[in-house]
Design a protein around this motif. Structure first.
Motif, mmCIF file in Angstrom:
data_model
loop_
_atom_site.group_PDB
_atom_site.id
_atom_site.type_symbol
_atom_site.label_atom_id
_atom_site.label_comp_id
_atom_site.label_asym_id
_atom_site.label_seq_id
_atom_site.Cartn_x
_atom_site.Cartn_y
_atom_site.Cartn_z
ATOM 1 N N ALA A 81 84.899 58.184 175.514
ATOM 2 C CA ALA A 81 84.647 58.532 174.112
ATOM 3 C C ALA A 81 83.154 58.642 173.837
ATOM 4 C CB ALA A 81 85.285 57.497 173.196
ATOM 5 N N GLY A 82 82.363 57.808 174.494
ATOM 6 C CA GLY A 82 80.912 57.888 174.355
ATOM 7 C C GLY A 82 80.304 58.626 175.540
ATOM 8 N N THR A 83 78.976 58.686 175.579
ATOM 9 C CA THR A 83 78.298 59.338 176.687
ATOM 10 C C THR A 83 77.815 58.274 177.677
ATOM 11 O OG1 THR A 83 76.125 59.241 175.625
ATOM 12 C CG2 THR A 83 77.489 61.185 175.179
ATOM 13 N N VAL A 84 77.743 58.651 178.951
ATOM 14 C CA VAL A 84 77.285 57.735 179.993
ATOM 15 C C VAL A 84 76.272 58.453 180.870
ATOM 16 C CG1 VAL A 84 77.933 56.221 181.899
ATOM 17 C CG2 VAL A 84 79.536 56.583 180.000
ATOM 18 N N THR A 85 75.090 57.884 180.988
ATOM 19 C CA THR A 85 74.062 58.413 181.873
ATOM 20 C C THR A 85 73.555 57.268 182.749
ATOM 21 O OG1 THR A 85 72.360 58.033 180.189
ATOM 22 C CG2 THR A 85 73.345 60.235 180.277
ATOM 23 N N GLY A 86 72.724 57.602 183.726
ATOM 24 C CA GLY A 86 72.267 56.591 184.660
ATOM 25 C C GLY A 86 70.769 56.589 184.845
ATOM 26 N N ALA A 87 70.251 55.470 185.349
ATOM 27 C CA ALA A 87 68.831 55.331 185.646
ATOM 28 C C ALA A 87 68.679 54.405 186.837
ATOM 29 C CB ALA A 87 68.072 54.772 184.447
ATOM 30 N N THR A 88 67.626 54.639 187.625
ATOM 31 C CA THR A 88 67.341 53.791 188.771
ATOM 32 C C THR A 88 66.245 52.796 188.408
ATOM 33 O OG1 THR A 88 67.895 55.621 190.258
ATOM 34 C CG2 THR A 88 66.705 53.770 191.205
ATOM 35 N N VAL A 89 66.573 51.518 188.467
ATOM 36 C CA VAL A 89 65.632 50.448 188.136
ATOM 37 C C VAL A 89 65.860 49.295 189.104
ATOM 38 C CG1 VAL A 89 64.785 48.863 186.372
ATOM 39 C CG2 VAL A 89 65.728 51.063 185.690
ATOM 40 N N ASP A 90 64.776 48.773 189.661
ATOM 41 C CA ASP A 90 64.848 47.596 190.523
ATOM 42 C C ASP A 90 64.298 46.411 189.739
ATOM 43 O OD1 ASP A 90 64.716 45.614 192.405
ATOM 44 O OD2 ASP A 90 63.524 46.747 193.857
ATOM 45 N N ILE A 91 65.175 45.507 189.304
ATOM 46 C CA ILE A 91 64.724 44.428 188.426
ATOM 47 C C ILE A 91 63.948 43.348 189.180
ATOM 48 C CG2 ILE A 91 66.576 44.829 186.782
ATOM 49 C CD1 ILE A 91 67.899 42.243 187.829
ATOM 50 N N THR A 92 63.876 43.448 190.511
ATOM 51 C CA THR A 92 63.031 42.518 191.265
ATOM 52 C C THR A 92 61.607 43.043 191.411
ATOM 53 O OG1 THR A 92 63.538 43.433 193.463
ATOM 54 C CG2 THR A 92 65.046 41.770 192.582
ATOM 55 N N ASP A 93 61.337 44.222 190.865
ATOM 56 C CA ASP A 93 60.033 44.860 191.006
ATOM 57 C C ASP A 93 59.379 45.021 189.640
ATOM 58 O OD1 ASP A 93 58.475 47.715 191.056
ATOM 59 O OD2 ASP A 93 58.245 46.645 192.953
ATOM 60 N N ASP A 94 58.250 44.362 189.452
ATOM 61 C CA ASP A 94 57.567 44.402 188.153
ATOM 62 C C ASP A 94 57.285 45.831 187.704
ATOM 63 O OD1 ASP A 94 57.548 41.665 188.372
ATOM 64 O OD2 ASP A 94 55.393 41.481 188.730
ATOM 65 N N ALA A 95 56.760 46.632 188.626
ATOM 66 C CA ALA A 95 56.355 47.992 188.270
ATOM 67 C C ALA A 95 57.551 48.854 187.900
ATOM 68 C CB ALA A 95 55.584 48.628 189.426
#
Length: 241
Positions: free
Chosen positions: A55-69
C-alpha cells in the motif's frame, strides 16, 4: 488497532531480513513510505522487490552502521522521518573468557554503537518516534551469553535516556526473546527445529516468536503517542519463565 501510517516517512535500519523486514512489511502494508537501510545492497534490493505492490512505497539505501562516515553521509542529506526503527546487529556469542576480544568489540560496535551512531545523527520530526530492538537477555541474563545481555541492557538504558534528551521525539525499545529469523539458518535444519521445540516447551507461551510478533510491538510503539521511555518485552514469557 494500529493507525494506517499513510504517507508517513519510515526508516528501518536492518530492514532487509528478519525482524527489520517484518517491521518494514507491516509499515508498508499500512501506507507508509518506507526506506530499508542495510549494508548489503543485494539484500536491500531483494527486500524492496519482495515488497512491491504494498500500500505504501518501499525504497532502499546502503548504510553500514559500524562505520562513522557511512552513517554521517547517509544522514547528511536525509529529510526528517516520522518513525525510525533500528534492528541491525551482528553479535558473536561465547563465554567471556573464551570469546576473542576483537569479536566482543565487534558485537558492541554493531548492536550498541551502531544504534548510538544512528540515534545521534538521524533527523526525526517532533512527535515522531525512534524504536530500537534490544533483547530479553538484558532482563534475564544467561551464563552462555553474558555479553549479549550486557549489550541489550545498555540499549534499554540508552532508549530511556534518549527519551529525555530527544523529547518531544518518542524513544522506546522492544525486547524480543527467541525469534525464528535467518540468524538461526546457520544451524542444521534438524538441530534448529530441536532447539526451537526445546525452548518453546519452557516458555509460558509454549511457542517461539516470529518476526511479525516483534513487528506488532514496533508498530504499537510508533503509533502510540503517549509511549516513550518504554521497554516492551515480546519474549513469550522468557523473562519470567
Amino acid at each position: 488497532m494500529f493507525p494506517d501510517f499513510k504517507d508517513a516517512r519510515v526508516l528501518v535500519v536492518g530492514g532487509s531480513s528478519g525482524i527489520g523486514l517484518a517491521a518494514a512489511t507491516a509499515f508498508a502494508a499500512r501506507g507508509a513510505n518506507v526506506i530499508i537501510a542495510s549494508r548489503s545492497r543485494d539484500k536491500v534490493d531483494a527486500a524492496v522487490r519482495g515488497l512491491a505492490g504494498s500500500a505504501g512505497t518501499v525504497t532502499g539505501a546502503t548504510v553500514d552502521i559500524t562505520d562513522d562516515a557511512s552513517v554521517a553521509q547517509f544522514m547528511s542529506t536525509a529529510e526528517p522521518w516520522d518513525h525510525v526503527v533500528i534492528t541491525a546487529a551482528q553479535t558473536p556469542t561465547g563465554a567471556v573468557r573464551q570469546l576473542p576480544l576483537a569479536d566482543a568489540y565487534a558485537a558492541m560496535d554493531s548492536k550498541f554503537w551502531g544504534a548510538y551512531r544512528v540515534a545521534r545523527a538521524v533527523p526525526i520530526r517532533a512527535q515522531g518516534s525512534l524504536t530500537m530492538v534490544s533483547g530479553f537477555l538484558g532482563v534475564r541474563p544467561s551464563k552462555a551469553s553474558v555479553l549479549q545481555g550486557a549489550i541489550n541492557a545498555s540499549l534499554d538504558a540508552l532508549g530511556r535516556g534518549l527519551a529525555l534528551e530527544l523529547s518531544p521525539v518518542r524513544v522506546n525499545t522492544v525486547s524480543p526473546g527467541l525469534i525464528a529469523t535467518p540468524l538461526w539458518d546457520k544451524l542444521d535444519g534438524a538441530a534448529r527445529q530441536a532447539m526451537y521445540e526445546s525452548v518453546a516447551a519452557r516458555l509460558p507461551a509454549q511457542r517461539i516468536g516470529q518476526p511479525e510478533d516483534v513487528a506488532q510491538a514496533i508498530l504499537y510503539l510508533a503509533g502510540t503517542g503517549f509511549a516513550t521511555g518504554s521497554t516492551v518485552l515480546v519474549d513469550g514469557g522468557g523473562a519470567i519463565g
